[in-house]
Design an enzyme around this catalytic site. Structure first.
Site, PDB file in Angstrom:
ATOM      1  N   GLN A 251       0.942  -1.266  -0.064  1.00 51.69           N
ATOM      2  CA  GLN A 251       0.063   0.103   0.208  1.00 51.69           C
ATOM      3  C   GLN A 251       0.832   1.336   0.017  1.00 51.69           C
ATOM      4  OE1 GLN A 251      -3.158  -0.959  -0.204  1.00 51.69           O
ATOM      5  NE2 GLN A 251      -3.869   0.968  -0.601  1.00 51.69           N
ATOM      6  N   HIS A 254       2.002   3.228  -3.382  1.00 48.04           N
ATOM      7  CA  HIS A 254       1.279   4.202  -4.288  1.00 48.04           C
ATOM      8  C   HIS A 254       1.558   5.582  -4.170  1.00 48.04           C
ATOM      9  CE1 HIS A 254      -2.402   1.719  -5.276  1.00 48.04           C
ATOM     10  NE2 HIS A 254      -2.563   1.146  -4.029  1.00 48.04           N
ATOM     11  N   GLU A 320      -9.559   3.271   4.551  1.00 48.33           N
ATOM     12  CA  GLU A 320      -9.834   2.916   3.452  1.00 48.33           C
ATOM     13  C   GLU A 320      -9.933   1.316   3.202  1.00 48.33           C
ATOM     14  OE1 GLU A 320      -8.722   3.729  -1.333  1.00 48.33           O
ATOM     15  OE2 GLU A 320      -7.124   3.869   0.378  1.00 48.33           O
ATOM     16  N   HIS A 321      -8.879   0.847   3.527  1.00 54.14           N
ATOM     17  CA  HIS A 321      -8.692  -0.704   3.524  1.00 54.14           C
ATOM     18  C   HIS A 321      -8.465  -1.236   4.815  1.00 54.14           C
ATOM     19  CE1 HIS A 321      -7.113   0.688  -0.589  1.00 54.14           C
ATOM     20  NE2 HIS A 321      -7.938  -0.225  -1.031  1.00 54.14           N
ATOM     21  N   ASP A 354      -7.917  -4.666  -4.979  1.00 54.66           N
ATOM     22  CA  ASP A 354      -7.406  -3.662  -6.036  1.00 54.66           C
ATOM     23  C   ASP A 354      -7.769  -4.100  -7.617  1.00 54.66           C
ATOM     24  OD1 ASP A 354      -6.462  -1.933  -4.179  1.00 54.66           O
ATOM     25  OD2 ASP A 354      -4.365  -2.498  -4.318  1.00 54.66           O
ATOM     26  N   HIS A 413     -52.762  23.847   2.366  1.00 54.67           N
ATOM     27  CA  HIS A 413     -52.294  22.296   2.293  1.00 54.67           C
ATOM     28  C   HIS A 413     -53.463  21.674   3.044  1.00 54.67           C
ATOM     29  CE1 HIS A 413     -48.600  23.668   1.372  1.00 54.67           C
ATOM     30  NE2 HIS A 413     -47.986  22.197   1.687  1.00 54.67           N
TER      31      HIS A 413
END
Length: 424
Positions: A251, A254, A320-321, A354, A413
């Protein structure tokens, strides 16, 4: 890499870990100018910004034909991989398609129906790496939802990546444009002479892309504002430190701004994971990027005093993960609500998600998982409620309606109900 005790973290350290953001505020002004110029000048601005930011003189902005040719000329092994991944992603997302429903509630026929947006735009990143997987993850949910026209923008290059182009075509995009960055988001949101205007814009990108999505939100729908990639690994003493470290390193490659953490209640495991991370970094081509991510204030190996403390840390991190590598992984999962996508067990690396296992990899970052989920078929759908009331059903509700309407000072109404029973 050093191991830090969660109990020793000070307020500033906790803020760095739990208050992560996409880092877009300092560029919002520049992005606003880019988007405004694209909105008013169209293709001229797109070409100028491509020259300025990508160092590419763009001829044809529309490269749909090139994507089709790339798919036809693709190497057989890569074609098989793309098609296998695409089928898995499509199958998973088909399970998400909502069904219209209509039911009777004491004479009130009530229901909900779902319709896709008509036009959607998907951003597929380029830059230092090719991302055919992002093409699959963005385009396929839109096509499964039934979006009539799906377009893709991807950064220009002297030679566009053939695998990315092929994946865009295989995924089912109707049009492909070579335009990147904030100018791509502006083009999708407002249209140009070449780029089709859309109703929904999705897809990951750098902070310029994210800032542009923030700028156009309201004029179009977006998925969410995503920052650098993240992983949190919750491990116990049964976890293999080599595999935990491998997922952290994967990871981290990235982006230097990626956030990577491993947390455990076992001191021996924590030390072994830290040592393994140090040992594996030197074997990677993107070593400099990985080391940058590991030095990030939101990264590290953390030791908890108990698994309960480790769970609380993981929940607050809202990654995120999230990988859970523990003997009681299902029980631990039941105690955690905030995560973009969860990977259970030693044979579920984030890399599987992924690329090819099926769930979407476009996910909330920066703690966004506390508030919303990842990209899905729902992102491209609109819902409409439907109701039909019979005379008796409206009569049963009339006093409730008129009382509340008059309490709000909305006499019309109340009268709209009473007039239906005049003369009774």
């Amino acid at each position: 890499m050093n191991v830090r005790a969660i109990s020793d973290l000070g307020p500033n350290e906790r803020a760095a870990l739990f208050d992560r953001d996409a880092g877009i505020e300092e560029i919002r002004g520049d992005v606003r100018e880019i988007v405004d110029r694209v909105r008013t000048e169209g293709d001229v601005a797109v070409r100028e910004f491509s020259e300025e930011f990508d160092d590419v003189s763009v001829g044809n902005i529309d490269v749909t034909d090139a994507a089709e040719r790339a798919a036809e000329e693709l190497d057989d092994d890569i074609r098989t991989a793309i098609e296998t991944a695409a089928e898995n992603v499509r199958t998973f997302h088909e399970r998400q398609v909502p069904e219209d429903w209509r039911e009777s509630f004491d004479g009130r026929e009530l229901g909900r129906r779902y319709r896709p947006v008509e036009r959607a735009g998907v951003y597929v990143p380029g830059g230092t790496a090719a991302y055919p997987s992002s093409a699959l993850m963005g385009v396929i949910p839109a096509t499964v939802a039934g979006v009539e026209h799906v377009v893709v923008t991807t950064p220009p290059a002297e030679e566009l990546n053939e695998v990315t182009l092929a994946a865009i075509h295989v995924a089912g995009a109707d049009a492909v444009y070579q335009v990147g960055g904030a100018q791509a988001i502006g083009a999708l949101a407002y249209g140009t002479e070449t780029v089709d205007r859309v109703q929904t814009v999705v897809g990951p990108g750098n902070r310029w892309v994210t800032a542009a999505k923030a700028e156009v939100r309201g004029d179009v729908e977006i998925d969410f504002l995503a920052g650098p990639s993240e992983i949190a690994i919750l491990a116990d003493e049964t976890a293999d430190p080599e595999l935990v470290a491998a997922d952290v390193v994967a990871q981290a490659e990235h982006d230097t701004h990626a956030s990577v953490v491993a947390v455990t209640d076992d001191e021996e495991t924590a030390e072994a994971v830290a040592d393994e991370i140090d040992a594996q970094v030197g074997d990677r081509d993107r070593e400099e990027t990985i080391r940058g991510a590991l030095d990030n204030d939101a990264s590290g190996v953390f030791l908890a005093r108990s698994m309960s403390e480790a769970v609380l840390f993981t929940e607050e991190y809202a990654a995120e993960h999230l990988a859970i590598v523990a003997d009681d992984d299902e029980d631990l999962l039941d105690r955690i609500d905030s995560a973009g996508s969860v990977f259970l067990g030693p044979y579920s690396p984030v890399a599987a998600g992924d690329y090819a296992s099926g769930p979407n990899h476009v996910l909330p970052t920066g703690g966004g998982a506390r508030r919303y989920g990842g990209l899905s078929v729902d992102t491209f759908m609109r819902s409409t409620t439907v109701q039909r009331l019979g005379r008796d059903a409206l009569s049963d509700l009339s006093e409730t309606i008129t009382t509340l309407a008059e309490a709000e000072g909305l006499e019309g109404h109340a009268e709209s109900v009473r007039k239906r029973f005049d003369g009774e």
